[in-house]
Design an enzyme around this catalytic site. Structure first.
Site, PDB file in Angstrom:
ATOM      1  N   ASP A  73       0.860  -1.192   0.000  1.00  0.00           N
ATOM      2  CA  ASP A  73       0.000   0.000   0.000  1.00  0.00           C
ATOM      3  C   ASP A  73       0.894   1.239   0.000  1.00  0.00           C
ATOM      4  O   ASP A  73       1.074   1.914   1.020  1.00  0.00           O
ATOM      5  CB  ASP A  73      -0.935  -0.005   1.201  1.00  0.00           C
ATOM      6  CG  ASP A  73      -2.082   0.984   1.040  1.00  0.00           C
ATOM      7  OD1 ASP A  73      -2.159   1.640  -0.013  1.00  0.00           O
ATOM      8  OD2 ASP A  73      -2.905   1.093   1.968  1.00  0.00           O
ATOM      9  N   ASN A 181      -7.719  -1.864   7.609  1.00  0.00           N
ATOM     10  CA  ASN A 181      -7.677  -0.902   8.714  1.00  0.00           C
ATOM     11  C   ASN A 181      -7.886   0.537   8.257  1.00  0.00           C
ATOM     12  O   ASN A 181      -7.609   1.474   9.002  1.00  0.00           O
ATOM     13  CB  ASN A 181      -6.346  -1.013   9.471  1.00  0.00           C
ATOM     14  CG  ASN A 181      -5.142  -0.686   8.585  1.00  0.00           C
ATOM     15  OD1 ASN A 181      -5.258  -0.580   7.369  1.00  0.00           O
ATOM     16  ND2 ASN A 181      -3.986  -0.564   9.205  1.00  0.00           N
ATOM     17  N   GLU A 185     -12.658   8.903  10.274  1.00  0.00           N
ATOM     18  CA  GLU A 185     -13.130   8.985  11.658  1.00  0.00           C
ATOM     19  C   GLU A 185     -13.388  10.435  12.046  1.00  0.00           C
ATOM     20  O   GLU A 185     -12.557  11.310  11.807  1.00  0.00           O
ATOM     21  CB  GLU A 185     -12.097   8.366  12.596  1.00  0.00           C
ATOM     22  CG  GLU A 185     -12.578   8.175  14.025  1.00  0.00           C
ATOM     23  CD  GLU A 185     -11.662   7.267  14.820  1.00  0.00           C
ATOM     24  OE1 GLU A 185     -11.756   6.031  14.640  1.00  0.00           O
ATOM     25  OE2 GLU A 185     -10.829   7.779  15.586  1.00  0.00           O
ATOM     26  N   HIS A 375       3.763   4.668  13.430  1.00  0.00           N
ATOM     27  CA  HIS A 375       2.681   5.021  12.499  1.00  0.00           C
ATOM     28  C   HIS A 375       1.309   4.626  13.005  1.00  0.00           C
ATOM     29  O   HIS A 375       0.303   5.005  12.404  1.00  0.00           O
ATOM     30  CB  HIS A 375       2.932   4.383  11.137  1.00  0.00           C
ATOM     31  CG  HIS A 375       2.346   3.007  10.952  1.00  0.00           C
ATOM     32  ND1 HIS A 375       2.677   1.938  11.756  1.00  0.00           N
ATOM     33  CD2 HIS A 375       1.442   2.532  10.054  1.00  0.00           C
ATOM     34  CE1 HIS A 375       2.014   0.862  11.351  1.00  0.00           C
ATOM     35  NE2 HIS A 375       1.255   1.189  10.325  1.00  0.00           N
ATOM     36  N   ALA A 377      -0.951   1.719  16.036  1.00  0.00           N
ATOM     37  CA  ALA A 377      -0.910   0.830  17.196  1.00  0.00           C
ATOM     38  C   ALA A 377      -0.123  -0.447  16.908  1.00  0.00           C
ATOM     39  O   ALA A 377       0.602  -0.944  17.765  1.00  0.00           O
ATOM     40  CB  ALA A 377      -2.340   0.487  17.629  1.00  0.00           C
ATOM     41  N   LYS A 451     -16.036   2.900   8.342  1.00  0.00           N
ATOM     42  CA  LYS A 451     -15.000   1.862   8.317  1.00  0.00           C
ATOM     43  C   LYS A 451     -14.886   1.212   6.961  1.00  0.00           C
ATOM     44  O   LYS A 451     -15.877   0.865   6.336  1.00  0.00           O
ATOM     45  CB  LYS A 451     -15.346   0.794   9.367  1.00  0.00           C
ATOM     46  CG  LYS A 451     -14.166  -0.084   9.707  1.00  0.00           C
ATOM     47  CD  LYS A 451     -13.171   0.672  10.552  1.00  0.00           C
ATOM     48  CE  LYS A 451     -11.864  -0.111  10.708  1.00  0.00           C
ATOM     49  NZ  LYS A 451     -11.086  -0.178   9.466  1.00  0.00           N
TER      50      LYS A 451
END
Length: 452
Positions: A73, A181, A185, A375, A377, A451
């Site tokens: 990506d 992911n 948001e 970057h 969690a 999401k």
């Protein structure tokens, strides 16, 4: 190993690194690697390089570029916008706002995008111009470019190095989240740690923000696939041997190295334009539903290889810096920063997990690892493991009881991104700041999630 492997982590976080530590050692064997093979506190297993990996090579010493050091990506990154409205004022229309965002933010594995293009000629402007081209076509405003890494476009993009299959995949996905992911948001600023820097970034306590996390979709994935295969076929010709075939590479200044860097830059520009289009779609909904304006705080990638100058062994050297799941964190005073941010340092945008915090950080003077930091969690469970552990509908109900409005693309996709599948983002931030990689500026709390 030609250089040491260096991991920034607390003892707790180190226990979740697993076999990714072996990948840090493997990267330390790359030709021309300098200083160290680094890993950020959110390290986990990846393709070739660990996610959270940083390494630089010196082209004048046979240094290589490896697509595995960027990932599939390409230019996946984060964009943060700040609203001129507080969360308390948004609350009465939050559900209406989320219902407005739901249909205008394309997401999921298949086709669907804000801006559909018929083919290569129409896509060339995006591949060479990135966010700048999108703004020129009416999808944003000039100020957006001032607050975007590289002013919205990576130089030296070469669309001729982008294969036809990548073009076909990319033409139908400009302005879409994708899956996994990735998300849009709606957040509120929960805590300010550095008021002066937060003010320079345009942030205040209680303010509404919008964070977008996505990348270059199928185009970037195909570019990585194509150039890994090309390099695998040519490594023997350059006398290159690597401990893991996923570390396929070529000298930076070789034909294969230049071809990949040109295609990668084109994908990076696609990723910047992708986030620009999604941001503009969100702006229109905020204006219509809440009468609010969204201004760009910053846009930064965390999957990229860049030619940069750094001090190594007492001298300035031109290096190819790979950051995979790691964010560039330029210090205060750096000439590449926009003038209005130069005294504060570069904004660093760190998404957390659904239902937890995200963070805004800033670069610091003398930061190690070629001015890089974490970057996100970092996963501790595979998507399959996460989906077995929680039901998507139940997860949504739990989050909505916490005051977080959720609009998923699928129930399984939602379950795959459950907070328990990730490390504690606050622990990652504390370790990053403690290691001198960055400093905290603000903590952001979710109030609505679209999401992928």
């Amino acid at each position: 190993m030609r250089v040491p492997g260096v991991l920034f982590a607390s003892p707790e976080l180190l226990t979740t690194a697993g076999n990714a530590i072996d990948q840090v050692a493997n990267v330390a064997e790359l030709p021309g690697v300098v200083d160290a093979s680094y890993a950020m506190p959110d390290i986990h297993w990846g393709y070739g390089f660990a996610i959270g990996g940083v390494a630089a090579t010196d082209p004048e010493q046979g240094g290589v570029v490896s697509p595995g050091g960027v990932g599939f990506d390409i230019s996946c990154g984060v964009r943060l916008m700040a609203a001129d409205i507080d969360a308390s004022d948004l609350e009465p229309v939050l559900e209406k706002l989320m219902d407005g965002l739901d249909p205008v933010i394309p997401r999921g594995m298949g086709k669907g995008a804000v801006w559909r293009l018929p083919g290569r000629d129409e896509l060339t402007g995006i591949l060479t111009g990135g966010s700048r081209y999108a703004v020129e076509q009416g999808h944003g405003e000039e100020r957006d470019l001032l607050r975007c890494e590289d002013a919205g476009a990576v130089a030296d993009a070469d669309p001729d190095q982008v294969g036809q299959r990548a073009i076909e995949r990319g033409a139908q996905q400009v302005g879409s989240l994708g899956s996994g992911n990735h998300f849009l948001e709606v957040q509120r600023v929960g805590e300010i740690y550095d008021p002066e820097v937060a003010e320079a970034f345009g942030l205040r306590t209680g303010q509404v923000c919008v964070m977008i996390h996505c990348g270059s979709r199928g185009l970037g994935h195909q570019i990585c696939t194509d150039h890994v295969r090309a390099m695998e076929r040519q490594m023997a010709r350059y006398g290159i041997r690597v401990p893991d075939r996923q570390l396929a590479c070529a000298p930076v200044d070789s034909a294969e190295g230049r071809a990949y860097l040109g295609a990668m830059a084109a994908a990076a520009n696609y990723g910047r334009a992708n986030r620009q289009l999604l941001a503009q779609a969100a702006r229109q909904v905020f204006r219509r539903v809440a009468g609010a304006r969204l201004d760009l705080v910053y846009d930064v990638s965390h999957n990229l290889a860049k030619l940069e100058e750094h001090q190594v062994d007492g001298e300035r050297r031109r290096l190819c810096v790979h950051r995979k799941g790691a964010t560039r964190a330029l210090p205060p005073g750096h000439p590449d920063l926009p003038p209005d941010l130069r005294d504060a340092g570069q904004p660093v945008l760190i998404p957390g997990t659904m239902g937890t915090s995200s963070y805004v950080l800033a670069g610091v003077p003398g930061g190690p690892a070629f001015a890089s930091t974490c970057h996100g969690a970092g996963r501790v469970q595979s998507r399959h493991q996460a989906a077995r552990g929680v039901d998507g509908k139940q997860l949504r109900a739990t989050m909505e009881r916490q005051g977080i409005a959720v609009r998923p693309s699928s129930w399984r996709g939602l379950a795959e991104e459950a907070p328990d599948a990730y490390k504690d983002v606050s622990a990652v931030i504390e370790a990053s700041e403690g290691a001198g990689l960055c400093r905290k500026v603000a903590r952001l709390l979710p109030i609505g999630v679209v999401k992928g």
